[in-house]
Design an enzyme around this catalytic site. Structure first.
Site, PDB file in Angstrom:
ATOM      1  N   ARG A 128       1.107  -1.363   0.050  1.00 11.53           N
ATOM      2  CA  ARG A 128      -0.140  -0.196  -0.066  1.00 11.53           C
ATOM      3  C   ARG A 128       0.506   1.242  -0.547  1.00 11.53           C
ATOM      4  O   ARG A 128      -0.050   2.109   0.653  1.00 11.53           O
ATOM      5  CB  ARG A 128      -1.381  -0.288   1.489  1.00 11.53           C
ATOM      6  CG  ARG A 128      -2.107  -1.258   1.387  1.00 11.53           C
ATOM      7  CD  ARG A 128      -2.756  -1.270   0.286  1.00 11.53           C
ATOM      8  NE  ARG A 128      -3.317  -2.570   0.307  1.00 11.53           N
ATOM      9  CZ  ARG A 128      -3.118  -3.672  -0.493  1.00 11.53           C
ATOM     10  NH1 ARG A 128      -2.232  -3.670  -1.274  1.00 11.53           N
ATOM     11  NH2 ARG A 128      -4.307  -4.918  -0.733  1.00 11.53           N
TER      12      ARG A 128
ATOM     13  N   SER B  83     -10.686   0.322   3.031  1.00 10.73           N
ATOM     14  CA  SER B  83     -10.198  -0.315   4.410  1.00 10.73           C
ATOM     15  C   SER B  83     -10.124   1.285   4.862  1.00 10.73           C
ATOM     16  O   SER B  83      -8.841   1.824   3.985  1.00 10.73           O
ATOM     17  CB  SER B  83      -8.639  -1.456   3.826  1.00 10.73           C
ATOM     18  OG  SER B  83      -9.912  -2.485   3.352  1.00 10.73           O
TER      19      SER B  83
ATOM     20  N   GLU C 178      -4.428   4.132   6.350  1.00  8.86           N
ATOM     21  CA  GLU C 178      -4.520   3.141   5.343  1.00  8.86           C
ATOM     22  C   GLU C 178      -5.156   4.752   4.748  1.00  8.86           C
ATOM     23  O   GLU C 178      -4.298   5.208   3.259  1.00  8.86           O
ATOM     24  CB  GLU C 178      -5.118   2.489   4.711  1.00  8.86           C
ATOM     25  CG  GLU C 178      -5.255   1.970   3.498  1.00  8.86           C
ATOM     26  CD  GLU C 178      -5.239   0.734   2.532  1.00  8.86           C
ATOM     27  OE1 GLU C 178      -6.126   1.091   1.360  1.00  8.86           O
ATOM     28  OE2 GLU C 178      -5.404  -0.394   3.355  1.00  8.86           O
TER      29      GLU C 178
END
Length: 301
Positions: free
Chosen positions: A174, A224, A294
């Site tokens: 990520r 998320s 995130e």
């Protein structure tokens, strides 16, 4: 700001709005106004706009489809540039595709699967744009953008543009170089593989069904919220801490998937921030695990 607006209008760089509410442009449906909001009509128009914004020394920020983004209730002072439909061009040459940053990742993965090209099955339920996906190295189901990217056309914070090869992107979980460099992808080239159309579409449908059955897309959300603190999984830790369904104001930790925070209708950015901090503190106190977001947090605080 008025001088900049007039100059940008004279340069005909695209749509220009004043004090545009950013909740209209985020999947969370949260966010205060942008002083100036621009949707450039092309990469060339984007470059012209950046040159003028820099000349007037006004801060700027780029968004795509607004997923994975929490904008403060006070909004963003300066210019917000949205890479929208005018930066969603698509070109294909056999198993290579060149795609604008504004292109929907779900739309792209669906289209390529129907054409019989494999590589984007993992993206069938990711609600962001191509530019944002490259920035975050978006992924799911055991794959991510780093596995298919050939190169990215990147806009750096100093206003310069450059094509970066995959090996120059510093991809990891990520994460990409674009985050540390505060840069944004405006176009990307991907390498796919020709395959069996039935097998590819079946895999796509399986991934879509999994997301539909396990994730709360019936309420506005960003995707998320937390990175998985490997080897742990964020959602599992939050669920084990008993936080599913916990609410602050209009924000709630989803009862369906604990790594999602949903807007139940009137959530503010402050509600979400308080809920994020509460979850972080609870997980650390119970399990000794530090949680990192995130989602990108932007705007005045």
């Amino acid at each position: 700001m008025q001088l900049l607006k007039e100059k940008l209008e004279a340069l005909q760089v695209g749509k220009i709005l004043i004090n545009e509410p950013l909740k209209k442009h985020t999947t969370w449906k949260i966010g205060g106004p942008a002083s100036i909001f621009i949707e450039p009509s092309s990469v060339e128009a984007l470059q012209i706009a950046i040159e003028e914004i820099k000349k007037q020394e006004i801060p700027w920020f780029v968004i795509g489809r607004g997923s994975n983004l929490l904008v403060s209730d006070e909004g963003i002072t300066g210019v917000v540039i949205k890479l929208g439909e005018d930066l969603a061009k698509f070109q294909q040459k056999d198993d290579r595709i060149k795609v604008g940053a504004g292109y929907s990742l779900i739309k792209l993965s669906t289209m390529m699967s129907k054409k019989g090209y494999s590589g984007l099955e993992f993206a069938s339920g990711i609600p962001g744009s191509v530019g944002g996906a490259v920035f975050m190295n978006a992924g799911a189901h055991g794959s991510d953008i780093s596995n298919i990217l050939i190169k990215a056309h990147v806009l750096f914070s100093d206003g310069t543009f450059k094509w970066l090869e995959n090996k120059e992107m510093d991809f990891s979980y990520r994460t990409s170089r674009l985050q540390s460099d505060e840069a944004i992808c405006v176009e990307a080239e991907f390498q796919l593989k020709e395959g069996d159309k039935k097998e590819i579409t079946a895999e796509m449908q399986k991934n879509k069904d999994y997301r539909r059955d396990t994730q709360p897309w019936n309420y506005p959300c960003c995707g998320s919220v937390f990175r998985n603190p490997l080897p742990h999984h964020a959602g599992k830790l939050i669920e084990e801490a008993g936080l599913k369904g916990y609410s602050i104001g209009g924000a709630q930790i989803s009862e369906m998937h604990a790594n999602f925070i949903v807007n139940k209708g009137d959530a503010t950015a402050n509600d979400v921030l308080e809920l994020i901090q509460f979850a972080k503190n609870t997980i650390y106190n119970k399990f000794g695990v530090k949680m990192e977001t995130e989602v990108e947090l932007v705007g005045k605080r």
